[in-house]
Design a protein around this motif. Structure first.
Motif, PDB file in Angstrom:
ATOM      1  N   GLY A 210       1.223  -1.545  28.046  1.00 20.87           N
ATOM      2  CA  GLY A 210       1.937  -0.884  28.742  1.00 20.87           C
ATOM      3  C   GLY A 210       2.121  -0.737  30.633  1.00 20.87           C
ATOM      4  O   GLY A 210       2.646   0.500  30.742  1.00 20.87           O
ATOM      5  N   MET A 211       1.315  -1.164  31.180  1.00 22.60           N
ATOM      6  CA  MET A 211       1.434  -0.137  32.281  1.00 22.60           C
ATOM      7  C   MET A 211       2.256  -1.884  33.409  1.00 22.60           C
ATOM      8  O   MET A 211       1.935  -1.922  34.493  1.00 22.60           O
ATOM      9  N   MET A 212       3.072  -1.867  32.667  1.00 23.24           N
ATOM     10  CA  MET A 212       4.139  -2.686  33.398  1.00 23.24           C
ATOM     11  C   MET A 212       5.335  -1.665  34.803  1.00 23.24           C
ATOM     12  O   MET A 212       5.121  -0.332  34.192  1.00 23.24           O
ATOM     13  N   THR A 213       5.308  -1.649  35.556  1.00 23.13           N
ATOM     14  CA  THR A 213       5.577  -0.924  36.746  1.00 23.13           C
ATOM     15  C   THR A 213       6.779  -1.651  37.782  1.00 23.13           C
ATOM     16  O   THR A 213       6.074  -3.010  37.759  1.00 23.13           O
ATOM     17  N   ILE A 214       7.767  -1.537  37.625  1.00 24.16           N
ATOM     18  CA  ILE A 214       8.725  -2.341  37.916  1.00 24.16           C
ATOM     19  C   ILE A 214       8.127  -2.590  39.354  1.00 24.16           C
ATOM     20  O   ILE A 214       8.146  -1.677  40.445  1.00 24.16           O
ATOM     21  N   GLN A 215       9.089  -4.303  39.433  1.00 22.02           N
ATOM     22  CA  GLN A 215       8.163  -4.159  41.706  1.00 22.02           C
ATOM     23  C   GLN A 215       9.353  -5.573  42.238  1.00 22.02           C
ATOM     24  O   GLN A 215      10.208  -5.735  41.279  1.00 22.02           O
ATOM     25  N   GLY A 216       9.223  -5.074  43.327  1.00 17.25           N
ATOM     26  CA  GLY A 216      10.495  -6.051  43.982  1.00 17.25           C
ATOM     27  C   GLY A 216       9.754  -7.193  44.469  1.00 17.25           C
ATOM     28  O   GLY A 216       8.794  -7.868  43.694  1.00 17.25           O
ATOM     29  N   THR A 217      10.095  -8.623  44.662  1.00 20.86           N
ATOM     30  CA  THR A 217      10.133  -9.578  45.010  1.00 20.86           C
ATOM     31  C   THR A 217       9.559  -9.356  46.983  1.00 20.86           C
ATOM     32  O   THR A 217      10.397  -9.450  47.566  1.00 20.86           O
ATOM     33  N   ILE A 218       8.290 -10.713  47.308  1.00 19.39           N
ATOM     34  CA  ILE A 218       8.497 -10.945  48.311  1.00 19.39           C
ATOM     35  C   ILE A 218       7.987 -12.795  49.148  1.00 19.39           C
ATOM     36  O   ILE A 218       7.188 -12.727  48.335  1.00 19.39           O
ATOM     37  N   PRO A 219       9.516 -13.258  49.060  1.00 21.28           N
ATOM     38  CA  PRO A 219       8.988 -14.798  49.405  1.00 21.28           C
ATOM     39  C   PRO A 219       8.151 -14.855  50.246  1.00 21.28           C
ATOM     40  O   PRO A 219       7.688 -14.141  51.160  1.00 21.28           O
ATOM     41  N   TYR A 220       6.945 -16.358  49.635  1.00 22.41           N
ATOM     42  CA  TYR A 220       6.636 -16.674  51.122  1.00 22.41           C
ATOM     43  C   TYR A 220       7.789 -17.284  52.288  1.00 22.41           C
ATOM     44  O   TYR A 220       8.064 -18.543  51.822  1.00 22.41           O
ATOM     45  N   LEU A 221       8.332 -16.875  53.015  1.00 21.05           N
ATOM     46  CA  LEU A 221       8.764 -17.748  54.100  1.00 21.05           C
ATOM     47  C   LEU A 221       9.411 -18.748  54.526  1.00 21.05           C
ATOM     48  O   LEU A 221       9.913 -19.323  54.743  1.00 21.05           O
ATOM     49  N   GLY A 222       7.626 -18.874  54.526  1.00 25.40           N
ATOM     50  CA  GLY A 222       7.435 -20.473  54.920  1.00 25.40           C
ATOM     51  C   GLY A 222       8.797 -21.408  54.273  1.00 25.40           C
ATOM     52  O   GLY A 222       8.489 -22.480  54.807  1.00 25.40           O
ATOM     53  N   THR A 223       8.843 -21.397  53.009  1.00 26.00           N
ATOM     54  CA  THR A 223       9.136 -22.343  52.316  1.00 26.00           C
ATOM     55  C   THR A 223      10.864 -22.334  52.538  1.00 26.00           C
ATOM     56  O   THR A 223      11.652 -22.819  52.587  1.00 26.00           O
ATOM     57  N   PHE A 224      11.429 -21.292  52.779  1.00 28.09           N
ATOM     58  CA  PHE A 224      12.827 -21.050  53.577  1.00 28.09           C
ATOM     59  C   PHE A 224      13.163 -21.817  54.989  1.00 28.09           C
ATOM     60  O   PHE A 224      13.598 -22.546  54.918  1.00 28.09           O
ATOM     61  N   LEU A 225      11.799 -21.313  55.091  1.00 28.88           N
ATOM     62  CA  LEU A 225      11.850 -21.549  56.934  1.00 28.88           C
ATOM     63  C   LEU A 225      11.684 -23.482  56.954  1.00 28.88           C
ATOM     64  O   LEU A 225      12.243 -23.915  57.974  1.00 28.88           O
ATOM     65  N   THR A 226      10.467 -24.344  56.096  1.00 28.74           N
ATOM     66  CA  THR A 226      10.775 -25.644  55.939  1.00 28.74           C
ATOM     67  C   THR A 226      12.545 -26.273  55.382  1.00 28.74           C
ATOM     68  O   THR A 226      12.578 -26.735  56.184  1.00 28.74           O
ATOM     69  N   ASP A 227      12.961 -25.239  54.193  1.00 31.08           N
ATOM     70  CA  ASP A 227      13.836 -25.800  54.487  1.00 31.08           C
ATOM     71  C   ASP A 227      15.154 -26.335  55.162  1.00 31.08           C
ATOM     72  O   ASP A 227      16.348 -27.075  55.487  1.00 31.08           O
ATOM     73  N   LEU A 228      15.426 -24.885  56.632  1.00 35.40           N
ATOM     74  CA  LEU A 228      16.247 -24.797  56.809  1.00 35.40           C
ATOM     75  C   LEU A 228      15.983 -25.629  58.308  1.00 35.40           C
ATOM     76  O   LEU A 228      16.892 -25.970  58.901  1.00 35.40           O
TER      77      LEU A 228
END
Length: 506
Positions: free
Chosen positions: A392-410
C-alpha cells in the motif's frame, strides 16, 4: 431509437495550387438543422429533421511564409486553432519571431488603413479580432519567443502596435505584464547563478565530496536525480527538439537548443558518475567494487518505480559502457539476482523494433499515476511492482522520458522529408508530422508535475562536485584493474549490450 450507420465525414478530394501556396482539399459532410421539416411526434426517428451538406475544406500543404501566416485565419476570418498550434510549435525552423510578428502586424495595419480592406466589412472586423487573438495566444503560450533581453525588441514592437492601433488596452496590459515578469526573471537568474556557485563543496561531510555512493540511501539518491531531471525536463522548449534545431543543421542559428543541451548534460553527468564511482580507485577491493555496481542497479530499480526513464537510461548506459562492461571478475561477484534485475531494466531500452518496449511503456504510463507495467519474463521487476500494491505504498508519480527517443524521431523526420516542395514552398505537411512528436513531449511535461519531491541541497552539492573520469582515463584504469582478456565466461553475468557513453541523446 434508430441511427443510420456512421459514414466517414471527411474525404480526400485533391490538391489546389495558387500563387505561393499548395492546398490539400477535402470534402466534409456536415449536418444542419432544417426548420422547414417537422418532426412526427409518433416517430422514433429523432434525427429526421437533420440534413447533410457537403462542404469544401482547404488545408495548406506548402506555401511561402506570407501564405502560411495568412492561413492562421480561416476563409471566414476566424482563428484556425489546430493550424495555429502546429504553426506556433514549429515556425522557428523556417522563420524568426521578428518575421512572423511583422507579417501579422503589417496585415492588421493594412486593414486599418483600408489598403487590404475586404468587401465584406464584417469579415474585416473578424480578421482584426482574429489577429489580436493570435497575438494573445502567442504571447501566453510561447512567452520565451519574446524574451530577448535587454531591449526585448519584439515585445516592444508589439507594445507600440497595441498602443497605436488597438483601442482595447487588454493586450497592452498583457504585454506590460510580460515586460515586468521578464525583468524579474533576469534578476532572479543572476541570484540563482550565485547560489549554484555555493553548491561547490567546502568541507567533507556525510554528503561531502569525500563520501562514497554507498553512503547515500538508495531512495534518496533516486529521488534527488528525479527531482533534478523533472525540473530540467519541464523547462525543455519542445521546439528545441526539432531535428533542424537540435542537429544544428542550420549553422546560422548557432546553438539554439539550449534547453535540450542542459538535459543532455545532466544525462551524461549521471552516466559519467556511474563510471567514476566504479573505476576511480584502482585499488578498491573487488567485493566493494561489486557493491558499487549493485548500488547503481538498486538506484536504477527505484528510478523505474519513479518512472524516471532518463536517469534510468543514463545508469544503464554507464553500466553497459566498455570500461565497466569488461570487468569480468567484478561482475562475477555481483549477486546473480542483481545481474538478472539489471538485464531486465536494460531490456526496457532495447533497440529492437525501434525501442518498442520503451515506447509502449511511455504510452501506458506516460500519464498514469504509478508504474504498473512489466514484461512477462521480468520476474524481478514483477516483484518490485507488486510490492508497491501489496504494501500500500503507492505514491502518485510523474513521468520523465528518455528524451533521446524523441530526438531520434524528430531527426529522422527532418532527414527523410524535404523542407521545401514545388518552387521552394515551405513544406508544412512536414511540420504537422513534427508536431505529433512535439505534442507527446508537451503532454509528458504536464505529467512531470506529478512529482512531489523536495530538493536536498547537500546531496546536490555532493553530486555536483563528484570527480569524473574522461573516456581515456576510464579505459586505462579499467585495463589496470583487470588486464585485457577474452571476455566473459559466464553469460548470465554479462550486460545485454554496450552503447557508447555520452552519445545516448544524439
Amino acid at each position: 431509437m434508430k441511427f443510420a450507420q456512421q459514414q466517414p465525414t471527411w474525404r480526400y478530394w485533391g490538391e489546389e495550387k495558387t500563387e505561393g501556396a499548395i492546398y490539400t482539399v477535402y470534402l466534409k459532410k456536415v449536418r444542419y438543422f432544417n426548420p422547414n421539416k417537422s418532426i412526427n411526434n409518433d416517430s422514433d426517428d429523432e434525427i429526421a429533421h437533420l440534413e447533410w451538406e457537403t462542404v469544401r475544406v482547404r488545408m495548406i500543404k506548402a506555401g511561402t511564409l506570407d501564405k502560411l501566416v495568412e492561413s492562421l485565419a480561416t476563409d471566414t476570418g476566424e482563428l484556425e486553432s489546430s493550424y495555429v498550434n502546429v504553426f506556433l510549435a514549429t515556425y522557428r525552423s523556417f522563420a524568426s519571431t521578428e518575421q512572423v510578428l511583422s507579417l501579422l502586424l503589417d496585415r492588421y495595419k493594412r486593414l486599418d488603413n483600408k489598403q487590404d480592406q475586404p468587401k465584406d466589412g464584417d469579415f474585416g472586423e473578424q480578421l482584426r479580432k482574429t489577429i489580436r487573438l493570435m497575438l494573445t495566444v502567442w504571447l501566453d503560450t510561447y512567452p520565451d519567443d519574446f524574451k530577448d533581453p535587454p531591449k526585448y525588441a519584439c515585445l516592444q514592437q508589439m507594445l507600440d502596435f497595441a498602443t497605436d492601433h488597438i483601442a482595447d488596452n487588454e493586450l497592452q496590459l498583457r504585454i506590460r505584464h510580460k515586460f515586468e515578469k521578464f525583468v524579474k526573471e533576469e534578476e532572479k537568474a543572476v541570484i540563482c547563478c550565485d547560489l549554484k556557485d555555493d553548491l561547490k563543496c567546502k568541507s567533507p561531510s556525510p554528503h561531502g565530496c569525500q563520501s562514497s555512493i554507498l553512503d547515500h540511501p538508495t531512495d534518496t539518491f533516486a529521488e534527488q536525480l528525479t527531482y533534478i531531471d523533472s525540473e530540467l525536463f519541464k523547462k525543455v522548449s519542445p521546439h528545441h527538439c526539432l531535428g533542424s534545431v537540435w542537429s544544428r543543421r542550420d549553422k546560422s542559428k548557432g546553438s539554439a537548443a539550449t534547453s535540450v543541451v542542459v538535459t543532455v548534460n545532466q544525462f551524461n553527468a549521471v552516466s559519467y558518475r556511474v563510471l567514476s564511482s566504479i573505476l576511480m580507485d584502482p585499488d578498491m577491493k573487488i567485493n566493494v567494487r561489486a557493491k558499487v555496481i549493485t548500488k547503481w542497479i538498486d538506484i536504477a530499480q527505484k528510478l523505474r518505480v519513479l518512472k524516471n526513464f532518463s536517469s534510468l537510461k543514463a545508469i544503464i548506459s554507464g553500466l553497459q559502457s566498455n570500461p565497466v562492461y569488461r570487468l569480468r571478475k567484478t561482475w562475477l561477484v555481483v549477486p546473480r539476482e542483481k545481474v538478472e534485475l539489471f538485464n531486465e531494466l536494460a531490456r526496457i531500452f532495447s533497440e529492437e523494433n525501434n525501442q518498442m518496449t520503451c515506447r509502449e511503456l511511455l504510452m501506458k504510463e506516460g500519464t498514469a499515476k504509478v508504474a504498473a507495467n512489466v514484461g512477462e519474463n521480468d520476474r524481478h521487476l514483477q516483484k518490485v511492482i507488486q510490492r508497491q500494491f501489496t504494501n500500500g505504498m503507492m505514491t502518485i508519480q510523474g513521468t520523465i522520458p528518455y528524451l533521446g527517443t524523441f530526438l531520434t524521431d524528430l531527426t529522422m523526420i527532418d532527414t527523410a522529408i524535404s523542407d521545401t516542395i514545388g518552387d521552394g514552398l515551405i513544406n508544412f505537411d512536414k511540420k504537422r508530422k513534427e508536431f505529433e512528436v512535439l505534442a507527446q513531449i508537451k503532454l509528458l511535461q504536464l505529467a512531470a508535475n506529478g512529482y512531489n519531491i523536495k530538493p536536498d541541497v547537500a546531496f546536490q552539492r555532493w553530486f555536483e562536485n563528484f570527480p569524473v573520469l574522461d573516456d581515456k582515463e576510464s579505459h586505462d584504469i579499467s585495463c589496470q584493474i583487470e588486464p585485457q582478456t577474452t571476455g566473459f565466461s559466464t553469460k548470465e553475468r554479462k550486460p545485454v549490450s554496450k552503447p557508447e557513453i555520452g552519445r545516448a541523446h544524439v
